[in-house]
Design a protein around this motif. Structure first.
Motif, short mmCIF file in Angstrom:
data_model
loop_
_atom_site.label_atom_id
_atom_site.label_comp_id
_atom_site.label_asym_id
_atom_site.label_seq_id
_atom_site.Cartn_x
_atom_site.Cartn_y
_atom_site.Cartn_z
N ALA A 93 92.59 71.98 41.74
CA ALA A 93 93.55 71.08 42.41
C ALA A 93 94.80 71.86 42.84
N ASN A 94 95.29 72.72 41.96
CA ASN A 94 96.51 73.48 42.27
C ASN A 94 96.31 74.43 43.43
N ILE A 95 95.15 75.08 43.47
CA ILE A 95 94.97 76.10 44.50
C ILE A 95 94.42 75.52 45.80
N TYR A 96 93.43 74.64 45.69
CA TYR A 96 92.72 74.20 46.91
C TYR A 96 93.04 72.75 47.31
N GLY A 97 93.83 72.06 46.46
CA GLY A 97 94.28 70.72 46.85
C GLY A 97 93.22 69.64 46.76
N HIS A 98 92.16 69.88 46.03
CA HIS A 98 91.13 68.85 45.86
C HIS A 98 90.95 68.59 44.38
N ARG A 99 91.16 67.34 43.94
CA ARG A 99 91.06 67.06 42.50
C ARG A 99 89.67 66.57 42.15
N TYR A 100 88.94 67.38 41.39
CA TYR A 100 87.64 66.96 40.86
C TYR A 100 87.89 66.25 39.54
N ASN A 101 87.05 65.25 39.26
CA ASN A 101 87.13 64.54 37.99
C ASN A 101 86.46 65.40 36.92
N ALA A 102 87.25 65.77 35.91
CA ALA A 102 86.74 66.71 34.89
C ALA A 102 85.54 66.13 34.13
N ASN A 103 85.48 64.81 34.03
CA ASN A 103 84.38 64.18 33.29
C ASN A 103 83.08 64.14 34.08
N THR A 104 83.22 63.86 35.37
CA THR A 104 82.02 63.56 36.16
C THR A 104 81.72 64.58 37.24
N GLU A 105 82.62 65.56 37.43
CA GLU A 105 82.43 66.44 38.59
C GLU A 105 82.52 67.94 38.28
N ILE A 106 82.73 68.27 37.02
CA ILE A 106 82.80 69.70 36.64
C ILE A 106 81.78 69.93 35.52
N THR A 107 80.97 70.98 35.65
CA THR A 107 80.01 71.34 34.59
C THR A 107 80.15 72.82 34.29
N VAL A 108 80.25 73.15 33.02
CA VAL A 108 80.35 74.56 32.61
C VAL A 108 78.93 75.12 32.50
N THR A 109 78.75 76.32 33.05
CA THR A 109 77.40 76.91 33.11
C THR A 109 77.38 78.30 32.46
N ALA A 110 76.17 78.77 32.23
CA ALA A 110 75.99 80.12 31.68
C ALA A 110 76.07 81.13 32.83
N GLY A 111 77.26 81.32 33.33
CA GLY A 111 77.48 82.21 34.47
C GLY A 111 77.10 81.53 35.77
N ALA A 112 77.32 82.26 36.87
CA ALA A 112 77.00 81.70 38.18
C ALA A 112 75.50 81.68 38.42
N THR A 113 74.77 82.62 37.83
CA THR A 113 73.33 82.71 38.08
C THR A 113 72.63 81.42 37.67
N GLN A 114 72.96 80.93 36.47
CA GLN A 114 72.34 79.68 36.02
C GLN A 114 72.81 78.50 36.87
N ALA A 115 74.07 78.54 37.27
CA ALA A 115 74.61 77.47 38.11
C ALA A 115 73.84 77.39 39.43
N LEU A 116 73.62 78.55 40.02
CA LEU A 116 72.91 78.60 41.31
C LEU A 116 71.47 78.10 41.16
N LEU A 117 70.79 78.60 40.16
CA LEU A 117 69.39 78.19 39.95
C LEU A 117 69.32 76.68 39.69
N THR A 118 70.20 76.19 38.84
CA THR A 118 70.17 74.77 38.49
C THR A 118 70.48 73.90 39.70
N ALA A 119 71.47 74.31 40.50
CA ALA A 119 71.80 73.54 41.71
C ALA A 119 70.60 73.51 42.66
#
Ligand code: PMP
Ligand code: GLN
Length: 397
Positions: A93-119
């Motif tokens: 939000a501070n840098i890009y001006g878009h507020r994601y909801n921490a409960n429903t819109e942010i997920t912590v992943t095991a690095g970017a590799t897992q994030a990419l595969l999962t997406a």
């Protein structure tokens, strides 16, 4: 005794594992692993695989150690520790001006590799087309293949790796599910500008196409330019999974903690796969990272920190026969070596490692088909003394 009946005496016959068809028949060991091994064997300066050769801030190590001592050692919630998700939402939000909801819109992943595969696994169905910009990071294609998707390639244009927007637009069909973008870009070091994001916005407007935006180098953009996250563009953010990784930002590539920011309906689908992929990511690092993120200085100062290294490395290479290609972001510098050798890129990289003592990555490794342009990638995310040793060797060529 009859050797053809192993069940009679199993101790006498070798146990054979059943064979089965490979899910990834064309995949071997990654080029990063191959070149790091060769660099170690030949005692070369390793400017191949992208990782820093200096340590992270001791405060982040202290924060993780403290989290362990404070008892943060059991499973965190599936989507990640709330305190870290809040810190990530705040930073975006501070840098890009878009507020994601921490409960429903942010997920912590095991690095970017897992994030990419999962997406990719959550969005891409067998037969769906995924537009990929080449040269492309090595995990994208196997991930698409595992999902049964069909990659559709759009190649950046020589000599400066310009984005071919008309070809990108033409590549969209009714079967297109996803466009995968990466800015700042590995391996070319180019970055998307505001006008590029607006063109992308126009191209996807009115379509059902999702965007997977790999922004792991978001804090490594130079010359005073901003990082153009898709989060800055509401129309794009509404259809995007944004992937980032603390490994790059905090010099902890071995920690493998990253995250995905995406609108709630996309995140809901992402988490369905995530919970059976890793379920969740180690707790103390999440708590430590959340603590460390309270101070924005470390990531806000990163562009200046790496720009100094980039400038030092480029100034050194200017005295060599390598031709410098643009480097607007990342910690990668691509160089054209055609004045030095006409070997293919993989051969040249091996020769450079074994005979000259500097490891590089052939850019051809980032293309799905043979693509020789006489260019290799160096990683300048190293101590100045390491870069100086490499430069001294490269200047002899
Ligand atoms: N995307 C890109 C473009 C990368 O360069 C890397 C790693 N260098 C990754 C994803 C993977 O990041 P991680 O180590 O966090 O899995
Ligand atoms: N992303 C790093 C690079 O481009 C390497 C990561 C890995 O080894 N998989 O060099």
């Amino acid at each position: 005794m009859n050797a053809s009946h192993p069940s009679q005496d199993p101790s006498q016959t070798p146990l054979l594992s059943p064979s089965f068809p490979s899910r990834l028949p064309d995949v071997g060991t990654t080029i990063f692993t191959v070149m790091s091994a060769l660099a170690a064997e030949k005692n070369a300066v390793n400017l191949g695989q992208g990782f820093p050769d200096f340590d992270c801030d001791s405060r982040i190590v202290d924060a993780v150690a403290q989290a362990m001592r404070d008892g943060h050692n059991q499973y965190p919630p599936m989507a990640g520790m709330p305190v870290l998700r809040e810190a990530i939402a705040e930073k975006i939000a501070n840098i890009y001006g878009h507020r994601y909801n921490a409960n429903t819109e942010i997920t912590v992943t095991a690095g970017a590799t897992q994030a990419l595969l999962t997406a990719i696994l959550c969005a891409v169905h067998p037969g769906d087309e995924v537009i990929v910009v080449e040269p492309t990071y090595d995990s994208y294609l196997p991930s698409i293949e595992l999902a049964g998707g069909k990659p559709v390639f759009v190649t950046l244009e020589a000599p400066d790796y310009a984005i071919p927007f008309s070809r990108l637009a033409a590549a969209i069909t009714p079967k297109t599910r996803l466009i995968l973008i990466n800015t700042p870009h590995n391996p070319t070091g180019t970055v998307w500008r505001a006008e590029d994001m607006r063109k992308l916005e126009e191209i996807v407007r009115g379509t059902n196409v999702l965007i997977l935006s790999d922004e792991v180098y978001e804090h490594m953009v130079y010359d005073g330019q901003p990082h153009e996250s898709v989060a800055r563009y509401p129309e794009l953010a509404a259809r995007s999974f944004i992937v980032s990784s603390f490994g790059k930002t905090f010099h902890v590539t071995g920690w493998k903690v990253g995250y995905v920011a995406a609108p709630a309906p996309l995140t809901a689908e992402f988490r369905k796969v995530h919970q059976f992929n890793v379920f969740t990511v180690n707790t103390p690092m999440q708590v430590g990272l959340a603590q460390y993120l309270r101070d924005p200085k470390p990531y806000l100062e990163l562009p200046a920190f790496y720009q100094k290294k980039r400038d030092f490395f480029r100034a050194g290479l200017a005295n060599s026969r390598f031709k410098l290609l643009p480097c607007q972001g990342t910690y990668f510098q691509c160089v054209d070596y055609s004045a030095i050798s006409d070997l293919p890129e993989a051969e040249f990289s091996k020769w450079l490692t074994a005979e000259i003592g500097v490891a590089a990555i052939p850019v051809s490794a980032f293309y799905h088909e043979s693509h020789e342009s006489g260019v290799v990638r160096f990683c300048f995310g190293k101590q100045e003394s390491t870069l100086a040793t490499a430069l001294e060797r490269l200047a002899r060529l």
